[in-house]
Scaffold this active site. Structure first.
Site, PDB file in Angstrom:
ATOM      1  N   LEU A 358       0.689  -1.479   0.089  1.00  0.00           N
ATOM      2  CA  LEU A 358       0.336   0.098  -0.259  1.00  0.00           C
ATOM      3  C   LEU A 358       0.946   1.701   0.006  1.00  0.00           C
ATOM      4  O   LEU A 358       0.691   2.164  -0.486  1.00  0.00           O
ATOM      5  CB  LEU A 358      -0.722  -0.010   0.718  1.00  0.00           C
ATOM      6  CG  LEU A 358      -1.815  -0.583   1.701  1.00  0.00           C
ATOM      7  CD1 LEU A 358      -2.475  -1.370   2.601  1.00  0.00           C
ATOM      8  CD2 LEU A 358      -2.917  -1.084  -0.016  1.00  0.00           C
ATOM      9  N   GLY A 361       7.531   3.986   3.788  1.00  0.00           N
ATOM     10  CA  GLY A 361       8.664   5.538   3.496  1.00  0.00           C
ATOM     11  C   GLY A 361       9.367   5.104   4.947  1.00  0.00           C
ATOM     12  O   GLY A 361       9.620   3.752   5.276  1.00  0.00           O
ATOM     13  N   LYS A 365       7.179  -0.619   5.433  1.00  0.00           N
ATOM     14  CA  LYS A 365       6.057  -0.791   4.397  1.00  0.00           C
ATOM     15  C   LYS A 365       4.955  -0.992   4.964  1.00  0.00           C
ATOM     16  O   LYS A 365       4.794  -1.714   5.967  1.00  0.00           O
ATOM     17  CB  LYS A 365       6.928  -1.519   3.161  1.00  0.00           C
ATOM     18  CG  LYS A 365       7.990  -1.539   2.736  1.00  0.00           C
ATOM     19  CD  LYS A 365       8.336  -2.770   1.479  1.00  0.00           C
ATOM     20  CE  LYS A 365       9.754  -2.069   0.738  1.00  0.00           C
ATOM     21  NZ  LYS A 365       9.960  -2.891  -0.003  1.00  0.00           N
ATOM     22  N   LYS A 381       1.711  -2.803   9.375  1.00  0.00           N
ATOM     23  CA  LYS A 381       3.145  -2.276   8.888  1.00  0.00           C
ATOM     24  C   LYS A 381       3.556  -2.591   9.568  1.00  0.00           C
ATOM     25  O   LYS A 381       4.041  -3.692  10.463  1.00  0.00           O
ATOM     26  CB  LYS A 381       2.881  -0.434   9.367  1.00  0.00           C
ATOM     27  CG  LYS A 381       3.966   0.101   9.804  1.00  0.00           C
ATOM     28  CD  LYS A 381       3.688   1.225  10.398  1.00  0.00           C
ATOM     29  CE  LYS A 381       2.110   2.496   9.847  1.00  0.00           C
ATOM     30  NZ  LYS A 381       2.203   3.650  10.224  1.00  0.00           N
ATOM     31  N   ASP A 477       1.557  14.290  14.365  1.00  0.00           N
ATOM     32  CA  ASP A 477       1.913  14.488  13.011  1.00  0.00           C
ATOM     33  C   ASP A 477       0.933  14.762  12.015  1.00  0.00           C
ATOM     34  O   ASP A 477       0.658  13.261  11.332  1.00  0.00           O
ATOM     35  CB  ASP A 477       3.106  13.013  13.378  1.00  0.00           C
ATOM     36  CG  ASP A 477       3.245  13.172  11.700  1.00  0.00           C
ATOM     37  OD1 ASP A 477       3.479  14.318  10.702  1.00  0.00           O
ATOM     38  OD2 ASP A 477       4.165  12.245  11.466  1.00  0.00           O
TER      39      ASP A 477
END
Length: 497
Positions: A358, A361, A365, A381, A477
């Site tokens: 998906l 960064g 992943k 994740k 964030d």
């Protein structure tokens, strides 16, 4: 959300019957001591009444629904001659759930009060013949139900595979549930009951309108009502039970099956429901005989074959075990329900193939996956870590965040640990992140009404984190790439790493 393995529920649905041969009745009460002459019952699906008066809701057919309703509704919460009828009621019934295989049955029975007995579009398994995968969770379904659930379904947030739950209004995620037990006066403690034991049990449901309290009590069929309820749930039913409402039973099978029976049932709107003489109720069919045990020679042959097979597959098993190897420590036992096995996550993501990717960064992943046992869509994740220091505290924080419940926060479902790798499991958001729509790259642009709804949703989620949860959580964030969109384009803030 559709599932492959779904929960069998015992749905208990309140209703009124007028058949003088099937039960004794006054204006506000009735009692069935068997159903052999219950001419006013409306049977749906695979439900049937045996010649001895036993009501069978489901049999050993897979993915089927059975229901039994009284044809005429009760008028709840209505005004007549200047007086308003009470919503208080008391009901009790004797049931039995007989699985096809010992300790492996589904999905259950439920008692419910509903404005309609038309469940043409309802589905089996965890939807219990009341809802389907498109209307479960939608407003407008005024249903009250008590579920007897013998299959664990993650998509409706079941606590285990042997519980009683209170379901209110528009879905089958219980507002309160408890492991199936009864209180023993003699021993002074709660004793566990296995719902799919095949033994008759009795359930009492009492609603007090003045106190707005639902009490649910469970016990073996030949035992008197315990003086402590299993569940005592504050609930206001005045906006759910309105006007004419039907009462009855529904049940469903999934990929695992059980015979679901109702032996007797009584209901009272002006006092305690009538008790049963259990010995006079219809008898259950004889238990199915188990297959004969193999002879001595057969056992020896099987042992010899097993030794050969173990020798052949031993090396392959060791290799396979390495493939799914995890890190597990004793302190993680307390977080059991939040721990996903790596094997299940590996299969859910098709081996973490690139086609399931998906995004990627600095954090690692993210892969899309589907848990095969429940058809639950997830996002996994993968985060790298190279130290045990502080891991216990970090996992404790993960579990704490997993208790966050808000429609505008992506749900953190749990975690898994491998050597040098931490996997976090979230709800899957089908429309991805907001930045992909703002900087569309060919995607349709968002209209201002949708943008406003997204902004309002994110603000609502942040208000919950900052002021409404039991402790303050700072996100730190907020940006378009950390705002995910569900199927209806509601904005959901991704939890801070």
């Amino acid at each position: 959300m559709a599932t492959v393995l779904r929960s069998l529920y015992c749905l208990i649905i309140l209703y009124v019957s007028n058949s003088p041969l099937a039960f004794s009745q006054k204006e506000n009460q009735f009692a069935y001591h068997g159903f052999s002459q219950a001419n006013d019952l409306h049977l749906g699906g695979i439900a049937e009444i045996h010649p001895n008066g036993l009501l069978q809701l489901t049999n050993l057919s897979k993915q089927q629904v059975g229901s039994a309703f009284h044809r005429f509704p009760l008028n709840f919460n209505t005004t007549s001659s200047g007086a308003t009828s009470s919503l208080s009621f008391s009901t009790t019934f004797v049931f039995a759930m007989v699985p096809q295989e010992p300790h492996n049955g589904g999905h259950g029975i439920a008692f419910a009060i509903t404005p309609s007995m038309d469940f043409t579009h309802a589905e089996a398994a965890q939807y219990l013949g009341l809802f389907n995968n498109s209307n479960d969770g939608l407003d407008g379904h005024r249903i009250f139900a008590i579920e007897l659930d013998s299959v664990l379904s993650l998509d409706v947030k079941d606590i285990d595979d042997n519980h009683v739950g209170v379901d209110v209004n528009y879905n089958l995620t219980s507002i309160q549930s408890a492991h199936a037990t009864y209180f023993s006066e003699k021993e002074g403690r709660n004793i566990s009951l296995e719902l799919i034991s095949g033994n008759p049990m009795q359930l009492w449901i009492d609603y007090d309108e003045a106190e707005k309290l639902v009490n649910v009590t469970l016990a073996p069929a030949r035992m008197s009502k315990p003086n402590r309820p299993l569940l005592s749930t504050p609930t206001d039913l005045s906006q759910i039970i309105l006007g004419p409402m039907y009462v009855g039973f529904t049940s469903a099978t999934g990929t695992v099956v059980s015979d679901h029976y109702i032996l007797g049932w009584s209901f009272n709107r002006s006092g305690q429901a009538q008790s049963f003489d259990v010995s006079s109720l219809p008898r259950l069919p004889p238990r199915r005989e188990r297959k004969e045990k193999p002879g001595v020679m057969t056992i020896i042959s099987l042992i010899a074959a097993a030794v050969v097979l173990v020798t052949i597959i031993g090396a392959a098993y060791i290799i396979r075990r390495k493939k799914y190897e995890e890190i597990r420590e004793d302190w993680e036992r307390e977080y059991g329900p939040h721990r996903f096995s790596y094997k299940n996550l590996y299969k859910a993501t098709k081996g973490f193939k690139d086609e399931q990717l998906l995004g990627a960064g600095g954090f690692g992943k993210v892969y899309r996956g589907v848990i095969s046992s429940s058809n639950l869509q997830i996002a996994v994740k993968k985060v790298s870590h190279d130290s045990k220091q502080g891991m216990k505290e970090f996992v404790a924080e993960i579990i704490s965040l997993g208790r966050l419940r808000h429609r505008n926060l992506v749900q953190l479902l749990g975690y898994c640990r491998r050597r040098g790798e931490l996997l976090l499991v979230y709800d899957y958001m089908p429309n991805g992140s907001l930045d992909k729509f703002l900087y569309s790259n060919g995607r349709p642009s968002l209209d201002w009404l949708t943008r406003f709804r997204i902004i309002r949703g994110v603000a609502s989620g942040l208000l919950y984190l900052h002021e409404e949860w039991e402790q303050v959580v700072l996100h730190r964030d907020i940006k378009a790439s950390n705002v995910l969109l569900d199927a209806e384009f509601n904005g959901l803030a991704r939890l801070c790493e």
